[in-house]
Design an enzyme around this catalytic site. Structure first.
Site, PDB file in Angstrom:
ATOM      1  N   CYS A 159       0.865  -1.168   0.000  1.00 68.46           N
ATOM      2  CA  CYS A 159       0.000   0.000   0.000  1.00 68.46           C
ATOM      3  C   CYS A 159       0.912   1.231   0.000  1.00 68.46           C
ATOM      4  O   CYS A 159       1.372   1.657   1.052  1.00 68.46           O
ATOM      5  CB  CYS A 159      -0.828  -0.096   1.282  1.00 68.46           C
ATOM      6  SG  CYS A 159      -2.078   1.132   1.447  1.00 68.46           S
ATOM      7  N   CYS A 353      -8.093   5.073  -7.721  1.00 68.80           N
ATOM      8  CA  CYS A 353      -7.622   5.673  -6.474  1.00 68.80           C
ATOM      9  C   CYS A 353      -7.513   7.188  -6.571  1.00 68.80           C
ATOM     10  O   CYS A 353      -7.147   7.718  -7.619  1.00 68.80           O
ATOM     11  CB  CYS A 353      -6.269   5.082  -6.123  1.00 68.80           C
ATOM     12  SG  CYS A 353      -5.914   5.241  -4.390  1.00 68.80           S
TER      13      CYS A 353
HETATM   14  C1  LIG Z   1      -3.609   4.677   5.631  1.00 70.74           C
HETATM   15  C2  LIG Z   1      -4.305   4.021   4.477  1.00 70.74           C
HETATM   16  C3  LIG Z   1      -4.925   4.822   3.525  1.00 70.74           C
HETATM   17  C4  LIG Z   1      -5.577   4.236   2.439  1.00 70.74           C
HETATM   18  N1  LIG Z   1      -6.149   5.053   1.512  1.00 70.74           N
HETATM   19  C5  LIG Z   1      -6.794   4.511   0.466  1.00 70.74           C
HETATM   20  C6  LIG Z   1      -7.426   5.337  -0.490  1.00 70.74           C
HETATM   21  O1  LIG Z   1      -7.366   6.563  -0.403  1.00 70.74           O
HETATM   22  N2  LIG Z   1      -8.095   4.764  -1.513  1.00 70.74           N
HETATM   23  C7  LIG Z   1      -8.159   3.404  -1.631  1.00 70.74           C
HETATM   24  O2  LIG Z   1      -8.771   2.920  -2.570  1.00 70.74           O
HETATM   25  N3  LIG Z   1      -7.559   2.588  -0.760  1.00 70.74           N
HETATM   26  C8  LIG Z   1      -6.883   3.098   0.296  1.00 70.74           C
HETATM   27  N4  LIG Z   1      -6.290   2.272   1.209  1.00 70.74           N
HETATM   28  C9  LIG Z   1      -6.307   0.809   0.969  1.00 70.74           C
HETATM   29  C10 LIG Z   1      -7.608   0.100   1.413  1.00 70.74           C
HETATM   30  O3  LIG Z   1      -8.716   0.662   0.748  1.00 70.74           O
HETATM   31  C11 LIG Z   1      -7.829   0.163   2.907  1.00 70.74           C
HETATM   32  O4  LIG Z   1      -6.751  -0.470   3.571  1.00 70.74           O
HETATM   33  C12 LIG Z   1      -9.133  -0.516   3.349  1.00 70.74           C
HETATM   34  O5  LIG Z   1      -9.476  -0.054   4.616  1.00 70.74           O
HETATM   35  C13 LIG Z   1      -9.063  -2.025   3.361  1.00 70.74           C
HETATM   36  O6  LIG Z   1     -10.328  -2.537   3.644  1.00 70.74           O
HETATM   37  P1  LIG Z   1     -10.553  -3.955   4.353  1.00 70.74           P
HETATM   38  O7  LIG Z   1     -12.017  -4.106   4.526  1.00 70.74           O
HETATM   39  O8  LIG Z   1      -9.815  -5.009   3.640  1.00 70.74           O
HETATM   40  O9  LIG Z   1      -9.831  -3.801   5.774  1.00 70.74           O
HETATM   41  P2  LIG Z   1     -10.110  -2.745   6.917  1.00 70.74           P
HETATM   42  O10 LIG Z   1     -10.843  -1.559   6.422  1.00 70.74           O
HETATM   43  O11 LIG Z   1      -8.782  -2.534   7.579  1.00 70.74           O
HETATM   44  O12 LIG Z   1     -11.088  -3.505   7.910  1.00 70.74           O
HETATM   45  C14 LIG Z   1     -10.706  -4.638   8.620  1.00 70.74           C
HETATM   46  C15 LIG Z   1     -11.624  -4.774   9.824  1.00 70.74           C
HETATM   47  O13 LIG Z   1     -11.457  -6.086  10.377  1.00 70.74           O
HETATM   48  C16 LIG Z   1     -11.435  -5.974  11.791  1.00 70.74           C
HETATM   49  N5  LIG Z   1     -10.731  -7.147  12.329  1.00 70.74           N
HETATM   50  C17 LIG Z   1      -9.444  -7.516  12.128  1.00 70.74           C
HETATM   51  N6  LIG Z   1      -9.196  -8.666  12.771  1.00 70.74           N
HETATM   52  C18 LIG Z   1     -10.349  -9.038  13.386  1.00 70.74           C
HETATM   53  C19 LIG Z   1     -10.721 -10.124  14.222  1.00 70.74           C
HETATM   54  N7  LIG Z   1      -9.849 -11.095  14.561  1.00 70.74           N
HETATM   55  N8  LIG Z   1     -11.985 -10.172  14.676  1.00 70.74           N
HETATM   56  C20 LIG Z   1     -12.890  -9.215  14.354  1.00 70.74           C
HETATM   57  N9  LIG Z   1     -12.584  -8.148  13.564  1.00 70.74           N
HETATM   58  C21 LIG Z   1     -11.326  -8.066  13.092  1.00 70.74           C
HETATM   59  C22 LIG Z   1     -10.710  -4.656  12.052  1.00 70.74           C
HETATM   60  O14 LIG Z   1     -11.019  -4.164  13.335  1.00 70.74           O
HETATM   61  C23 LIG Z   1     -11.286  -3.768  10.932  1.00 70.74           C
HETATM   62  O15 LIG Z   1     -12.450  -3.110  11.330  1.00 70.74           O
HETATM   63  C24 LIG Z   1      -5.620   2.822   2.306  1.00 70.74           C
HETATM   64  C25 LIG Z   1      -4.984   2.033   3.263  1.00 70.74           C
HETATM   65  C26 LIG Z   1      -4.332   2.610   4.336  1.00 70.74           C
HETATM   66  C27 LIG Z   1      -3.642   1.724   5.363  1.00 70.74           C
END
Ligand SMILES: Cc1cc2nc3c(=O)[nH]c(=O)nc-3n(C[C@H](O)[C@H](O)[C@H](O)COP(=O)(O)OP(=O)(O)OC[C@H]3O[C@@H](n4cnc5c(N)ncnc54)[C@H](O)[C@@H]3O)c2cc1C
Length: 431
Positions: A159, A353
């Site tokens: 990322c 993005c």
């Molecule tokens: C700082 C940052 C900025 C980003 N900006 C962008 C952007 O501008 N545009 C873009 O397209 N992408 C962006 N991304 C990439 C991506 O879109 C994000 O990382 C996104 O939040 C990923 O979504 P997800 O649902 O996979 O994970 P997340 O949104 O991280 O959600 C995971 C969830 O799972 C929960 N969880 C984890 N383990 C457990 C467990 N054992 N039991 C219960 N719950 C659990 C966590 O608490 C969390 O709520 C960014 C990433 C980062 C790190």
């Protein structure tokens, strides 16, 4: 009646819950389990890191919004997945049985792979709102005592966008405060070149991002492997294209934000046969585990091969819209399974993005994610900064209202030729 359980209420999990509730009959029960009771809009965390946003601006309590839609919610971490018996164990020994499991657990942040890195070490992070708040605390110390800054992404990172964003946002903020001249900045990245982004570049991202860093007086080191971090010093091995070390740097810093590599979270990584060696869920074309046929996964928690081999390891990013396409496919696939059919839907995994640069921004569209592409577009401008602010408001509103793809989004993206699901063979024949 089937019980569909979604673990993780982030960028992937929340839309999954709403879409599933909309698509599946009321006789089916939907439960979301999340480690905390709060949703955070991860893309805004870099703004929290410079104090442009507060926690309250980008977070909200999950329960009332899900319950309003008839979705059950449990705010506890899942500690073990007993995939053979379709059962989850939660932190307080409570257990939850499921018929279908959707994993959207995001990343485990692998700071442990680089000694001295991360919020428990000597660098800050903007990966979570908690980390970003701590980054802001330390940023205020930098403002009081300006010094050298290092921003970047470490080996194995996938990322890269937020590292560029944070570097440019910090530069903008320091210029506004008239102290940028006292803060030499270096961008350190495992990417083989600036603007690679884990995607092999998008459009002219190399030229444009290099130009942007140059015009902001930010130096850079690419093909960089951070070997350790000590208070005030970062140790970096710079590699050539053959992966050989060509220079060893010891860079001094007063403030450093380095994004880590990601792994899968423990509860998911520990399930036998579910994941690759880094704990990412292996999925087939329909987002389903080949071993456990009632487990689907989407978002950062799934295994995606790197777009290309790089001298220092990098991964492919999993961006927000790409994640939403995976979710839409999963919901349609579970719907098919409930009707006794085989799942057939495949997400387009299109990478779109918006990256903020504080006083400007960069937008890219990569369709498909792996080159050669049909659409390979990278543009810069103040409009992206405004678009990113608008998108933040829009996504937060969408996550409270419970509509995963409002009608205007459908039409705007359609006009750009961006679709969530891959056309099926029959549709392709007729198109
Ligand atoms: C700082 C940052 C900025 C980003 N900006 C962008 C952007 O501008 N545009 C873009 O397209 N992408 C962006 N991304 C990439 C991506 O879109 C994000 O990382 C996104 O939040 C990923 O979504 P997800 O649902 O996979 O994970 P997340 O949104 O991280 O959600 C995971 C969830 O799972 C929960 N969880 C984890 N383990 C457990 C467990 N054992 N039991 C219960 N719950 C659990 C966590 O608490 C969390 O709520 C960014 C990433 C980062 C790190």
């Amino acid at each position: 009646m089937a019980h569909i359980v979604i673990v993780g209420a982030g960028t992937g999990g929340m839309p999954a819950a709403y879409e599933a509730r909309e698509a599946l009959g009321k006789e089916h029960k939907i439960t979301v389990i999340n480690a905390t009771d709060t949703f955070q809009f991860v893309p805004s965390n870099p703004w929290v890191g410079v104090g442009w946003r507060k926690r309250k601006d980008i977070t909200f309590p999950i329960r009332p919004y899900l319950e309003k839609k008839g979705i059950h919610f449990i705010a506890k971490p899942v500690t073990r997945i007993d995939a053979a018996n379709n059962r989850l164990e939660l932190a307080d020994s409570q257990s939850v049985d499921y018929d279908y499991l959707i994993l959207t657990t995001g990343p485990k942040l692998a700071f442990d792979e680089v000694p001295g890195s991360g919020p428990e070490g000597h660098t800050v992070s903007v990966c979570t709102v908690e980390h970003a708040e701590r980054a802001y605390e330390q940023y205020q110390r930098l403002l009081a005592n300006p010094g050298k800054v290092i921003i970047g992404a470490m080996q194995g990172a996938s990322c890269f966008g937020p590292a560029y964003e944070y570097a440019m946002i910090l530069d903008t903020d320091l210029r506004k405060r008239r102290i940028r001249d006292r803060v030499p900045m270096t961008f350190v990245t495992s990417e083989p070149y600036i603007g690679h982004l884990g995607l092999g570049g998008v459009g002219d991202s190399k030229g444009m991002m290099e130009s942007e860093l140059r015009s902001r007086h930010i130096k850079w080191i690419t093909n960089a492997k951070v070997t350790k971090v000590e208070a005030g010093n970062m140790y970096i091995d710079e590699h050539n294209d053959n992966g050989e070390v060509i220079k060893q740097h010891v860079l001094e810093f007063t403030y450093s934000m380095m994004l880590p590599a990601f792994r899968g979270v423990d509860a998911v990584a520990q399930v036998e046969g579910l994941c690759n060696p880094r704990g990412f869920v292996i999925v087939d074309e329909v987002q389903r585990s080949p071993k456990y046929r009632n487990i689907y996964a989407a978002g950062v928690c799934i295994a995606i091969p790197p777009v290309e081999q790089t001298p220092v390891p990098t991964g492919a990013p999993k961006t927000g819209y790409m994640i939403e396409t995976m979710i839409t496919a999963i919901v349609h696939n579970i719907e098919e399974e409930l009707l006794g059919q085989q799942p057939t839907h495949k997400g387009t995994w299109n990478a779109i993005c918006l990256a903020d640069m504080g006083d400007s921004g960069a937008a890219f569209v990569a369709l498909p994610q792996i080159p050669p592409r049909n659409v390979n577009w990278f543009k810069k401008g103040y409009w992206v900064h405004l678009a990113k602010i608008a998108f933040e408001k829009y996504f937060l509103r969408k996550m409270k209202k419970g509509t995963s793809e409002p009608i205007y989004e459908k039409y705007v993206l359609k006009a750009l030729g961006i679709k969530r699901l891959k056309a099926k063979e029959k549709e392709l024949e007729h198109s």
